[in-house]
Design a protein around this motif. Structure first.
Motif, mmCIF file in Angstrom:
data_model
loop_
_atom_site.group_PDB
_atom_site.id
_atom_site.type_symbol
_atom_site.label_atom_id
_atom_site.label_comp_id
_atom_site.label_asym_id
_atom_site.label_seq_id
_atom_site.Cartn_x
_atom_site.Cartn_y
_atom_site.Cartn_z
ATOM 1 N N GLY A 147 11.343 2.603 43.015
ATOM 2 C CA GLY A 147 11.835 2.929 44.346
ATOM 3 C C GLY A 147 10.868 3.713 45.217
ATOM 4 O O GLY A 147 11.140 3.926 46.391
ATOM 5 N N GLN A 148 9.742 4.151 44.667
ATOM 6 C CA GLN A 148 8.763 4.916 45.443
ATOM 7 C C GLN A 148 7.615 3.999 45.869
ATOM 8 O O GLN A 148 7.089 3.243 45.044
ATOM 9 C CB GLN A 148 8.212 6.066 44.613
ATOM 10 C CG GLN A 148 9.293 7.006 44.164
ATOM 11 C CD GLN A 148 8.818 8.437 44.175
ATOM 12 O OE1 GLN A 148 7.685 8.728 44.480
ATOM 13 N NE2 GLN A 148 9.710 9.333 43.832
ATOM 14 N N PRO A 149 7.215 4.057 47.137
ATOM 15 C CA PRO A 149 6.118 3.209 47.602
ATOM 16 C C PRO A 149 4.806 3.511 46.865
ATOM 17 O O PRO A 149 4.491 4.664 46.590
ATOM 18 C CB PRO A 149 5.981 3.556 49.082
ATOM 19 C CG PRO A 149 7.302 4.124 49.470
ATOM 20 C CD PRO A 149 7.804 4.827 48.245
ATOM 21 N N PHE A 150 4.073 2.436 46.544
ATOM 22 C CA PHE A 150 2.747 2.580 45.957
ATOM 23 C C PHE A 150 1.813 1.584 46.616
ATOM 24 O O PHE A 150 2.245 0.627 47.258
ATOM 25 C CB PHE A 150 2.774 2.348 44.432
ATOM 26 C CG PHE A 150 2.805 0.901 44.035
ATOM 27 C CD1 PHE A 150 1.622 0.192 43.838
ATOM 28 C CD2 PHE A 150 4.005 0.243 43.861
ATOM 29 C CE1 PHE A 150 1.653 -1.150 43.474
ATOM 30 C CE2 PHE A 150 4.052 -1.096 43.497
ATOM 31 C CZ PHE A 150 2.867 -1.794 43.302
ATOM 32 N N PHE A 151 0.508 1.824 46.436
ATOM 33 C CA PHE A 151 -0.483 0.849 46.884
ATOM 34 C C PHE A 151 -1.658 0.845 45.921
ATOM 35 O O PHE A 151 -1.937 1.827 45.234
ATOM 36 C CB PHE A 151 -0.967 1.131 48.314
ATOM 37 C CG PHE A 151 -1.867 2.329 48.441
ATOM 38 C CD1 PHE A 151 -3.247 2.208 48.327
ATOM 39 C CD2 PHE A 151 -1.337 3.589 48.665
ATOM 40 C CE1 PHE A 151 -4.071 3.310 48.425
ATOM 41 C CE2 PHE A 151 -2.153 4.703 48.781
ATOM 42 C CZ PHE A 151 -3.531 4.565 48.657
ATOM 43 N N ILE A 152 -2.323 -0.308 45.872
ATOM 44 C CA ILE A 152 -3.556 -0.469 45.107
ATOM 45 C C ILE A 152 -4.565 -1.126 46.034
ATOM 46 O O ILE A 152 -4.267 -2.168 46.627
ATOM 47 C CB ILE A 152 -3.361 -1.373 43.864
ATOM 48 C CG1 ILE A 152 -2.357 -0.760 42.892
ATOM 49 C CG2 ILE A 152 -4.698 -1.657 43.183
ATOM 50 C CD1 ILE A 152 -1.932 -1.709 41.771
ATOM 51 N N GLN A 153 -5.725 -0.525 46.165
ATOM 52 C CA GLN A 153 -6.858 -1.118 46.868
ATOM 53 C C GLN A 153 -8.052 -1.001 45.929
ATOM 54 O O GLN A 153 -8.442 0.108 45.559
ATOM 55 C CB GLN A 153 -7.153 -0.400 48.190
ATOM 56 C CG GLN A 153 -6.120 -0.632 49.256
ATOM 57 C CD GLN A 153 -6.052 -2.091 49.692
ATOM 58 O OE1 GLN A 153 -7.050 -2.787 49.788
ATOM 59 N NE2 GLN A 153 -4.847 -2.556 49.936
#
Length: 163
Positions: free
Chosen positions: A117-123
């Motif tokens: 439920g928590q936003p994440f990102f991968i770059q």
């Protein structure tokens, strides 16, 4: 008169066995999870099984890693798209776009989604591996979807040991 031919190896009549696609790359990137400091990514790997089940693993600069499970939803000659569904015991949702190149190298990974439920990102951006003897060995540990624990070492974009 009759002639009978036999084949000593019946593998000729068997269909080919599909093998998994395994992509790996050293590089640099960022993993961010809402409410926590961003972390640096130093290595990434993607494994797609013949049934399209997939695992994306990112190794963090501190030696820890994060493994995501999911399904491949698209594959072209240049990219793979995964629909992420879990990370360990946590729910995950979101697409992961992986661009790949020669020798099963990862050019880039981009993903935005939610982790429990928590936003994440991968770059992540892969970099060509150096072939000098001073090349760094990258070690990642984790748990596969079938609960097996693993430890993998890679040097010059190639696995050197998997336990």
């Amino acid at each position: 008169m009759s002639i009978l031919f036999t084949i000593g190896d019946d593998s000729v009549s068997r269909p080919p066995v599909a093998s998994p696609v395994i992509l790996t790359q050293q590089g640099q990137g960022t993993f961010g999870l809402q409410g926590r400091p961003n972390q640096t990514i130093s290595f990434a790997s993607v494994t797609v099984q013949p049934d399209d089940s997939a695992e994306l693993t990112i190794c963090l600069a501190d030696g820890n890693n994060i493994a995501f499970a999911g399904q491949q939803t698209r594959k072209t000659a240049e990219d793979i798209v995964l629909n992420l569904t879990s990370s360990g015991n946590a729910d995950a949702q979101g697409p992961a776009n992986i661009r790949y190149g020669p020798n099963n190298s990862i050019i880039s990974i981009s993903s935005n989604g939610t982790l429990d439920g928590q936003p994440f990102f991968i770059q992540f951006s892969g970099q060509p591996a150096t072939t000098t003897p001073a090349a760094k060995t990258v070690t990642c540990t984790g748990r596969m979807q079938n609960s097996w624990q693993y430890r993998a070492e890679a040097r010059n974009r190639r696995f050197t040991q998997i336990n």
